[in-house]
Design a protein around this motif. Structure first.
Motif, PDB file in Angstrom:
ATOM      1  N   ALA A 216      -6.602 -14.449  16.338  1.00 53.65           N
ATOM      2  CA  ALA A 216      -6.123 -13.240  17.019  1.00 53.65           C
ATOM      3  C   ALA A 216      -5.918 -12.115  15.999  1.00 53.65           C
ATOM      4  CB  ALA A 216      -4.815 -13.523  17.746  1.00 53.65           C
ATOM      5  N   PRO A 217      -6.288 -10.882  16.349  1.00 56.43           N
ATOM      6  CA  PRO A 217      -6.101  -9.765  15.420  1.00 56.43           C
ATOM      7  C   PRO A 217      -4.626  -9.397  15.272  1.00 56.43           C
ATOM      8  CG  PRO A 217      -6.947  -8.966  17.519  1.00 56.43           C
ATOM      9  CD  PRO A 217      -6.953 -10.469  17.600  1.00 56.43           C
ATOM     10  N   VAL A 218      -4.200  -9.197  14.048  1.00 57.98           N
ATOM     11  CA  VAL A 218      -2.823  -8.816  13.742  1.00 57.98           C
ATOM     12  C   VAL A 218      -2.858  -7.646  12.775  1.00 57.98           C
ATOM     13  CG1 VAL A 218      -0.668  -9.542  12.660  1.00 57.98           C
ATOM     14  CG2 VAL A 218      -1.929 -11.148  14.102  1.00 57.98           C
ATOM     15  N   SER A 219      -2.053  -6.633  13.046  1.00 60.34           N
ATOM     16  CA  SER A 219      -1.920  -5.515  12.117  1.00 60.34           C
ATOM     17  C   SER A 219      -0.464  -5.441  11.657  1.00 60.34           C
ATOM     18  CB  SER A 219      -2.334  -4.192  12.759  1.00 60.34           C
ATOM     19  OG  SER A 219      -1.538  -3.893  13.877  1.00 60.34           O
ATOM     20  N   ASP A 220      -0.273  -4.973  10.425  1.00 56.80           N
ATOM     21  CA  ASP A 220       1.056  -4.920   9.843  1.00 56.80           C
ATOM     22  C   ASP A 220       1.509  -3.470   9.696  1.00 56.80           C
ATOM     23  OD1 ASP A 220       1.691  -7.773   9.112  1.00 56.80           O
ATOM     24  OD2 ASP A 220      -0.228  -7.530   8.082  1.00 56.80           O
ATOM     25  N   PRO A 221       2.541  -3.048  10.425  1.00 64.07           N
ATOM     26  CA  PRO A 221       3.047  -1.684  10.274  1.00 64.07           C
ATOM     27  C   PRO A 221       3.698  -1.496   8.913  1.00 64.07           C
ATOM     28  CG  PRO A 221       4.555  -2.973  11.620  1.00 64.07           C
ATOM     29  CD  PRO A 221       3.355  -3.840  11.375  1.00 64.07           C
ATOM     30  N   LEU A 222       3.604  -0.291   8.386  1.00 64.54           N
ATOM     31  CA  LEU A 222       4.252   0.052   7.129  1.00 64.54           C
ATOM     32  C   LEU A 222       5.413   0.992   7.407  1.00 64.54           C
ATOM     33  CD1 LEU A 222       1.284   0.660   4.651  1.00 64.54           C
ATOM     34  CD2 LEU A 222       2.448  -1.474   5.237  1.00 64.54           C
ATOM     35  N   THR A 223       6.460   0.855   6.620  1.00 63.16           N
ATOM     36  CA  THR A 223       7.641   1.710   6.724  1.00 63.16           C
ATOM     37  C   THR A 223       7.738   2.560   5.475  1.00 63.16           C
ATOM     38  OG1 THR A 223       8.805   0.038   8.027  1.00 63.16           O
ATOM     39  CG2 THR A 223      10.139   1.749   6.997  1.00 63.16           C
ATOM     40  N   ALA A 224       7.806   3.894   5.663  1.00 63.19           N
ATOM     41  CA  ALA A 224       7.910   4.803   4.525  1.00 63.19           C
ATOM     42  C   ALA A 224       9.341   4.839   4.018  1.00 63.19           C
ATOM     43  CB  ALA A 224       7.463   6.201   4.931  1.00 63.19           C
ATOM     44  N   ARG A 225       9.473   4.873   2.691  1.00 63.14           N
ATOM     45  CA  ARG A 225      10.776   4.975   2.049  1.00 63.14           C
ATOM     46  C   ARG A 225      10.762   6.154   1.078  1.00 63.14           C
ATOM     47  NH1 ARG A 225      12.810   0.062  -1.668  1.00 63.14           N
ATOM     48  NH2 ARG A 225      11.667   1.181  -3.287  1.00 63.14           N
ATOM     49  N   GLY A 226      11.857   6.891   1.049  1.00 62.68           N
ATOM     50  CA  GLY A 226      11.932   8.031   0.141  1.00 62.68           C
ATOM     51  C   GLY A 226      10.930   9.112   0.520  1.00 62.68           C
ATOM     52  N   ALA A 227      10.260   9.683  -0.480  1.00 65.10           N
ATOM     53  CA  ALA A 227       9.326  10.786  -0.249  1.00 65.10           C
ATOM     54  C   ALA A 227       7.894  10.319   0.008  1.00 65.10           C
ATOM     55  CB  ALA A 227       9.347  11.741  -1.437  1.00 65.10           C
TER      56      ALA A 227
ATOM     57  N   GLY B 165       8.689   7.573  -3.852  1.00 61.12           N
ATOM     58  CA  GLY B 165       8.821   6.840  -2.601  1.00 61.12           C
ATOM     59  C   GLY B 165       7.964   5.590  -2.596  1.00 61.12           C
ATOM     60  N   ALA B 166       8.019   4.848  -1.512  1.00 65.33           N
ATOM     61  CA  ALA B 166       7.269   3.605  -1.399  1.00 65.33           C
ATOM     62  C   ALA B 166       6.983   3.332   0.074  1.00 65.33           C
ATOM     63  CB  ALA B 166       8.051   2.441  -2.000  1.00 65.33           C
ATOM     64  N   TYR B 167       6.019   2.465   0.311  1.00 64.26           N
ATOM     65  CA  TYR B 167       5.772   1.928   1.644  1.00 64.26           C
ATOM     66  C   TYR B 167       6.059   0.432   1.615  1.00 64.26           C
ATOM     67  CZ  TYR B 167       3.643   6.077   3.728  1.00 64.26           C
ATOM     68  OH  TYR B 167       3.431   7.321   4.263  1.00 64.26           O
ATOM     69  N   ILE B 168       6.721  -0.055   2.653  1.00 66.47           N
ATOM     70  CA  ILE B 168       7.086  -1.462   2.773  1.00 66.47           C
ATOM     71  C   ILE B 168       6.335  -2.063   3.951  1.00 66.47           C
ATOM     72  CG2 ILE B 168       8.991  -3.092   3.114  1.00 66.47           C
ATOM     73  CD1 ILE B 168      10.853  -0.847   2.051  1.00 66.47           C
ATOM     74  N   ALA B 169       5.821  -3.299   3.768  1.00 65.05           N
ATOM     75  CA  ALA B 169       5.131  -4.032   4.836  1.00 65.05           C
ATOM     76  C   ALA B 169       6.035  -5.168   5.296  1.00 65.05           C
ATOM     77  CB  ALA B 169       3.798  -4.567   4.335  1.00 65.05           C
ATOM     78  N   PRO B 170       6.950  -4.904   6.233  1.00 68.64           N
ATOM     79  CA  PRO B 170       7.999  -5.896   6.547  1.00 68.64           C
ATOM     80  C   PRO B 170       7.501  -7.139   7.260  1.00 68.64           C
ATOM     81  CG  PRO B 170       8.139  -4.010   8.029  1.00 68.64           C
ATOM     82  CD  PRO B 170       7.126  -3.649   6.980  1.00 68.64           C
ATOM     83  N   THR B 171       6.369  -7.055   7.969  1.00 64.97           N
ATOM     84  CA  THR B 171       5.933  -8.211   8.759  1.00 64.97           C
ATOM     85  C   THR B 171       4.927  -9.096   8.043  1.00 64.97           C
ATOM     86  OG1 THR B 171       4.143  -6.977   9.855  1.00 64.97           O
ATOM     87  CG2 THR B 171       6.321  -6.917  10.889  1.00 64.97           C
TER      88      THR B 171
ATOM     89  N   GLN C  53       9.922 -12.858  -0.551  1.00 65.80           N
ATOM     90  CA  GLN C  53      10.075 -11.589  -1.249  1.00 65.80           C
ATOM     91  C   GLN C  53       9.625 -10.477  -0.304  1.00 65.80           C
ATOM     92  OE1 GLN C  53      11.011 -11.644  -4.644  1.00 65.80           O
ATOM     93  NE2 GLN C  53      10.467 -13.702  -5.327  1.00 65.80           N
ATOM     94  N   GLN C  54       9.675  -9.248  -0.773  1.00 65.83           N
ATOM     95  CA  GLN C  54       9.183  -8.110   0.009  1.00 65.83           C
ATOM     96  C   GLN C  54       7.831  -7.662  -0.536  1.00 65.83           C
ATOM     97  OE1 GLN C  54      11.795  -4.905   1.323  1.00 65.83           O
ATOM     98  NE2 GLN C  54      13.522  -5.939   0.347  1.00 65.83           N
ATOM     99  N   LEU C  55       6.938  -7.277   0.375  1.00 66.59           N
ATOM    100  CA  LEU C  55       5.649  -6.703  -0.009  1.00 66.59           C
ATOM    101  C   LEU C  55       5.757  -5.195   0.126  1.00 66.59           C
ATOM    102  CD1 LEU C  55       2.641  -7.007  -0.772  1.00 66.59           C
ATOM    103  CD2 LEU C  55       2.148  -7.139   1.694  1.00 66.59           C
ATOM    104  N   LEU C  56       5.544  -4.508  -0.989  1.00 60.96           N
ATOM    105  CA  LEU C  56       5.669  -3.050  -0.940  1.00 60.96           C
ATOM    106  C   LEU C  56       4.750  -2.403  -1.961  1.00 60.96           C
ATOM    107  CD1 LEU C  56       9.003  -1.849  -2.568  1.00 60.96           C
ATOM    108  CD2 LEU C  56       8.112  -4.153  -2.859  1.00 60.96           C
ATOM    109  N   PHE C  57       4.611  -1.077  -1.808  1.00 60.32           N
ATOM    110  CA  PHE C  57       3.645  -0.302  -2.562  1.00 60.32           C
ATOM    111  C   PHE C  57       4.328   0.944  -3.126  1.00 60.32           C
ATOM    112  CE2 PHE C  57       1.920  -2.396   1.152  1.00 60.32           C
ATOM    113  CZ  PHE C  57       0.990  -3.252   0.574  1.00 60.32           C
ATOM    114  N   GLY C  58       4.289   1.084  -4.459  1.00 61.41           N
ATOM    115  CA  GLY C  58       4.789   2.297  -5.085  1.00 61.41           C
ATOM    116  C   GLY C  58       6.124   2.182  -5.778  1.00 61.41           C
ATOM    117  N   ASP C  59       6.781   1.036  -5.707  1.00 64.66           N
ATOM    118  CA  ASP C  59       8.085   0.883  -6.361  1.00 64.66           C
ATOM    119  C   ASP C  59       8.507  -0.580  -6.280  1.00 64.66           C
ATOM    120  OD1 ASP C  59      10.446   1.498  -7.671  1.00 64.66           O
ATOM    121  OD2 ASP C  59      11.130   2.971  -6.214  1.00 64.66           O
TER     122      ASP C  59
END
Length: 360
Positions: free
Chosen positions: A41-52, A66-72, A192-198
């Motif tokens: 089944a297709p699954v997409s992961d929303p990203l949450t923006a943090r900071g700038a 700033g950073a983007y977090i992939a919580p799911t 752990q958390q998967l995130l981008f930029g920090d």
């Protein structure tokens, strides 16, 4: 070099990435569905923006301050990689500059500065990998592996792969490093958390843009590295150029500043100011009066433009507002008197070596 033009056509697959096997996380850009198959089944992961953190006009991540977090995605990534004890991390990155330290975190599956499953980071003009195994410790830094040099202000395709005892790095489809200095499996990986930029806890900010991210629970080979790099970089090279515009302008009038309470449940807002152009530093512009949309709120926090005073002279990097579709749905406060003859621009970041802020 980014990629050899003579081989680009043969390297570029019909779709990126060239193979979906083992794909656990996908984020081409903010305008794509970015789905992976989980149990068919297709699954997409929303990203949450943090900071700038925000998107540019190509829907790539702008990650300075700033950073983007992939919580799911985190738990799925943990389970998938522990099943195979293999990993590949792929991305197209453009560092703003080479004065980055920590290493500055670009892609990180971690909790804080001393605990991670993996991190791709930048130290000066070098990329590094920290990868956790029973041999390298909870910080994955024994050893920390240098991957390659990375040029600033230039899009580069990175692919780093690992299977026990063999780590390989490719930059723009070309192998830059192959070592056996890291040994062991992922049995000691943890949630752990998967995130981008920090870093998840902050304090390791990376300044640059990021797109074309794919993470796999298998080790990709050299053929796939070349194919994916060819496609990713070809996609960037065919984008129509946007003339770069830098001006020195005096703030003439401001719209009302939006508040977080007024725009709830949203957490981002733009505000329009009017300027008298006093000097065109770079790019084509004949207008003497312009209007500019600035960020007023990002992640619910006030941005610098909120405190700018009328009469101040500022250096601004600008793009045409209509050339930035990523902000079309953002709340915008424009309470200035209607004037259809004035062009509207959007403020974008200055380059790292350009003087920001007030101009005397």
């Amino acid at each position: 070099p980014n990629v050899m033009a003579a081989t680009q056509a043969t390297l570029a697959p019909a779709t990126w990435p060239s193979r979906q096997e083992g794909l656990v996380f996908l984020w081409e850009n903010g305008a794509k569905a970015n789905t992976v198959l989980v149990d068919g089944a297709p699954v997409s992961d929303p990203l949450t923006a943090r900071g700038a953190a925000r998107l540019d006009r190509h829907y790539a991540m702008i990650l300075k301050d700033g950073a983007y977090i992939a919580p799911t995605a985190a738990e799925r990534l943990l389970a998938a990689c522990q099943k195979t004890n293999q990993l590949s991390i792929e991305a197209v990155l453009r560092p703003d500059h080479s004065d980055q330290h920590g290493p500055a975190r670009i892609i990180s599956f971690s909790t804080d500065a001393s605990s991670r499953n993996f991190t791709v980071g930048q130290e000066n003009d070098q990329l590094f990998l920290r990868l956790r195994t029973p041999a390298t410790g909870p910080n994955g830094a024994n050893p920390e592996v240098g991957l390659c040099m990375i040029p600033p202000r230039q899009a580069s395709h990175l692919l780093v792969t690992y299977q026990p005892g063999r780590l390989v790095c490719y930059l723009n489809g070309q192998k830059t490093r192959e070592i056996n200095a890291i040994q062991g499996d992922f049995r000691n990986w943890s949630s752990q958390q998967l995130l981008f930029g920090d870093e998840a806890s902050g304090e390791r900010d990376w300044a640059g843009t990021l797109e074309g991210i794919a993470i796999y629970n298998r080790a990709l080979d050299a053929t796939e590295a070349a194919a994916n790099a060819g496609m990713a970089l070809a996609r960037i090279q065919v984008r129509p150029p946007e003339p770069r515009l830098v001006v020195e302008a005096r703030l003439k009038a401001r719209s009302e500043i939006p508040t977080l309470e007024a725009i709830r449940p949203y957490r981002q807002a733009l505000v329009v100011y009017e300027y008298t152009v006093e000097k065109v530093v770079e790019g084509p512009l004949e207008d003497t009066v312009i209007r500019v949309a600035h960020w007023a709120l990002l992640d619910g926090q006030k941005q610098p433009a909120v405190d700018w005073k009328t009469g101040a002279r500022r250096r601004l990097a600008l793009e045409r507002f209509e050339r930035n579709p990523q902000i079309e749905t953002v709340f915008i406060s424009d309470t200035l008197e209607l004037d259809i003859d004035l062009n509207l621009f959007y403020e974008v970041p200055l380059e790292a070596d350009e003087k920001p802020g007030d101009v005397k």
